[in-house]
Scaffold this active site. Structure first.
Site, short mmCIF file in Angstrom:
data_model
loop_
_atom_site.label_atom_id
_atom_site.label_comp_id
_atom_site.label_asym_id
_atom_site.label_seq_id
_atom_site.Cartn_x
_atom_site.Cartn_y
_atom_site.Cartn_z
N LYS A 129 0.85 -1.19 0.00
CA LYS A 129 0.00 0.00 0.00
C LYS A 129 0.88 1.24 0.00
O LYS A 129 1.90 1.31 0.69
CB LYS A 129 -0.89 0.02 1.24
CG LYS A 129 -2.21 -0.71 1.08
CD LYS A 129 -3.09 -0.48 2.31
CE LYS A 129 -4.44 -1.13 2.14
NZ LYS A 129 -5.30 -0.92 3.34
N GLU A 155 -19.51 -8.57 9.01
CA GLU A 155 -20.59 -7.99 9.80
C GLU A 155 -21.54 -9.04 10.35
O GLU A 155 -22.05 -8.91 11.47
CB GLU A 155 -21.36 -6.97 8.96
CG GLU A 155 -20.59 -5.71 8.62
CD GLU A 155 -19.72 -5.86 7.38
OE1 GLU A 155 -19.04 -4.89 7.01
OE2 GLU A 155 -19.71 -6.97 6.77
N ARG A 213 -25.68 -5.78 5.54
CA ARG A 213 -25.10 -7.08 5.21
C ARG A 213 -25.40 -8.12 6.29
O ARG A 213 -25.26 -9.31 6.04
CB ARG A 213 -23.59 -6.94 5.02
CG ARG A 213 -23.20 -6.07 3.83
CD ARG A 213 -21.81 -5.47 3.98
NE ARG A 213 -20.75 -6.44 4.02
CZ ARG A 213 -20.04 -6.84 2.96
NH1 ARG A 213 -20.30 -6.36 1.76
NH2 ARG A 213 -19.07 -7.70 3.09
#
Length: 640
Positions: free
Chosen positions: A285, A371, A399
């Site tokens: 990253k 979740e 979700r």
């Protein structure tokens, strides 16, 4: 004023077909120019930076090797797609990212044929790419499904559900695991690159296929044993046993920034009959931009910044962000209540759970992009006497709706839902807008639903939720900074299902839920100036309704208007149902509901979004005047 980077090679590439005309040796220069262009663009607009910098070479290589858009490229989560947008005909608009009328910060089908599938939420790419692959297979058309999925997204069960169902796609499905954060890969170097090229080569795969045919003649048991032996041997060397067990041919790990390693492997996979294939690519990253490489979060999401120094434009200060008010309040409450704990799904700083975790590290749980697990985990904690707070964005909680219903509400377990990003969210657009939680929660038996009008109310609601053990309770709050009100040291335990009168009037009543309260008060000022005495009530609760307050206001006012930052089916619908059941509208009372429109609103400045939605003070005034059936001049004349 800065000068845009010099990009002579990138200037010749408008779409991937132009890219494929280049020599492979030119791709290093092209990648460097692409990275510079992206840094400059995000410095102008703000947005997601680190993740896109990490996939510059990978993006160029995929479009160079595969035949996009015939081969469908699906990005997961989607915030790493900026280099992809630059290479697919959108470079001229790249400095409109996340601006009103500009490019989305995620992939979006309406934007380009190179965005075959919209993305923002995590872990959907393999399922979608499998759908594209199988559709082409069944219709006898060329075209693969290619999913690029980050290692963080692999924490969600949906990715494994898709892989478990992928075998039929064969070589039409390619999954690229972008390993950039979790360090799940062994060291990457010349040996691993050599092994990756070897096991993906036509020679190796040809020998493997021939050996399989010979082994089959020896009987099913021998064939199966030899196949497993080869699979596990490769697994031990390369680390891909898990993916092999899910039916994928594993290749990797390889350096995602080394084009000399990356392109031959992609070409081998493209030309192979073997599949489905998972290519394990290791990236960094923030790659190629020192401020991002040296930052703890790798400049995941940034404001506008100085490209030379990396310094981000600081906000002018002001009130605290809502999520920080929640996190700090919860941390203080936990100082004296050992039962309080917090769960988040890969968003500790976004939800304020990082503040809680700093004070109570043993009672904070980041479950990753999971979740569903997070909600049921909270239910288990609640069943054993803990006071769990599941801090999840409104749009992400969707979700886990099945778990909210079956594991929490039906069992009446006291899980506390701290719902961040309620209402419209500006630059993140419709994929992240908290439009539906009032509706999908207030319809559930046993559920209590609150909405904070300001940061002081949020602190009170956090305390109220902590003290509420009779069942599930939720409180919602918006993105961004509060209104500047003082948060009292002594928090108030709110009476469940009771609102408050903010100002008294006699003709018009505005029933506000949540952070539209300031606009409701402005509207009341404007209505008072027109001679219309106005009451403003902060309802606080969408469920249970303050029916005593609603009935009192309906019996004493001529017009009642509900205002909320949610879709149809929320406060207004519940108020109308109550009024109808009690016959409160039979005598000519005028009731109007104001809510988010029945559309998915595009990204823009939040104030403009609420203007478009019709939920700012001028629109509230217009709604009242329309209900009274006269224009403002008529009101002035009536007052005279």
């Amino acid at each position: 004023m800065t000068t845009r980077p010099d990009t002579p090679l990138l200037d010749t590439v408008n779409v991937p077909a132009d890219l494929r005309k280049l020599e492979q040796s030119q791709l290093r220069q092209l990648s460097d120019e692409l990275r510079a262009e992206m840094i400059d663009a995000v410095g102008t607009t703000g947005g997601h930076l680190g993740s896109g910098l990490g996939v510059v070479e990978l993006t160029a290589a995929i479009h160079y090797v595969f035949n996009t858009p015939e081969d469908k490229l699906v990005w997961d989560v989607g915030h790493q797609c900026y280099p992809h947008k630059i290479l697919t005909g959108r470079r001229e608009r790249i400095r409109t990212l996340r601006q009103g009328g500009g490019l989305s910060g995620f992939t979006k089908r309406a934007e380009s044929e190179y965005d075959p599938f919209g993305a923002a939420h995590s872990s959907t790419s393999i399922s979608a790419a499998l759908g594209f692959a199988m559709a082409n297979k069944m219709q006898g058309r060329k075209g693969r499904g290619i999913a690029v999925i980050g290692d963080g997204a692999m924490s969600a069960g949906m990715a494994y559900e898709a892989m478990n169902n992928a075998e039929q796609a064969g070589n039409r499905l390619v999954v690229i695991l972008n390993d950039n954060d979790m360090s799940i890969a062994p060291p990457v170097g010349g040996l691993s690159a050599y092994l990756a090229r070897m096991v993906s080569s036509s020679e190796y795969l040809g020998l493997r296929s021939m050996a399989s045919r010979l082994a089959k003649k020896l009987g099913r048991r021998v064939w199966g044993g030899l196949e497993k032996a080869e699979e596990y041997t490769r697994g031990m060397v390369t680390g891909g046993t898990l993916f092999e067990e899910l039916g994928f041919y594993y290749v990797g790990p390889i350096d995602g920034h080394n084009l000399d390693h990356l392109i031959p492997v992609l070409e081998n996979v493209r030309d192979s009959e073997q599949g489905p294939v998972l290519i394990h690519v290791v990236t960094q990253k923030g790659k190629g931009y020192a401020p991002a490489e040296n930052s703890a979060d790798k400049y995941h999401g940034v404001a506008k910044f100085d490209v030379v120094t990396g310094e981000q434009k600081k906000s002018s200060g002001g009130p605290p962000a809502y999520q920080n008010v929640f996190g700090e309040t919860l941390a203080k409450l936990a100082d004296s209540d050992p039962r309080i704990c917090a769960i988040t799904a890969a968003m500790p700083s976004g939800t304020g759970v990082d503040k809680f975790a700093k004070a109570h590290p043993d009672k904070a749980f980041d479950v990753g992009i999971a979740e569903q697990h997070g909600v049921t985990f909270a239910a288990g904690l609640a069943a054993e006497g803990m006071r769990p707070f599941a801090a999840i964005y409104s749009t992400f909680l969707q979700r886990a709706y099945d778990q909210v219903v079956h594991d929490v509400a039906i069992q009446n377990l006291p899980v506390r839902f701290a719902i961040d990003r309620a209402g419209l969210v500006g630059a993140d657009g419709c994929t992240h807008a908290g439009s539906f939680d009032i509706t999908y929660l207030a319809t559930l038996p046993n559920m209590v639903v609150m909405a904070a009008a300001d940061e002081a109310e949020l602190a009170h609601m956090t305390y109220t939720a902590a003290e509420y053990d009779d069942g599930p309770i939720a409180f919602r709050y918006p993105r961004g900074s509060g209104t500047g009100v003082e948060i009292p040291e002594q928090l108030e335990k709110l009476e469940i299902g009771k609102g408050r009168i903010v100002r008294e009037g006699s003709k018009v009543a505005i029933l506000s839920l949540g952070a539209r309260l300031e606009e409701a008060k402005k509207a009341a000022d404007q209505l008072e100036a027109k001679g219309l005495s106005t009451t403003v009530a902060d309802m606080r609760f969408a469920k249970p309704l303050d029916t005593d307050l609603i009935e009192k206001l309906m019996r004493s006012h001529e017009v009642v208007v509900t205002v909320e930052e949610g879709a149809i089916g929320g406060l207004g619908a519940h108020v109308l149902t109550f009024a109808s059941d009690e016959g409160l509208t039979d005598g000519g009372l005028k009731v109007r509901t104001m809510r988010l429109p029945d559309v998915f609103q595009d990204h823009d400045d939040p104030m403009k979004q609420y203007d478009e939605a019709g939920l700012n003070a001028p629109q509230i005034v217009d709604k009242v005047l329309s209900a009274l059936r006269h224009n403002s001049a008529g009101v002035e004349e009536a007052r005279a």
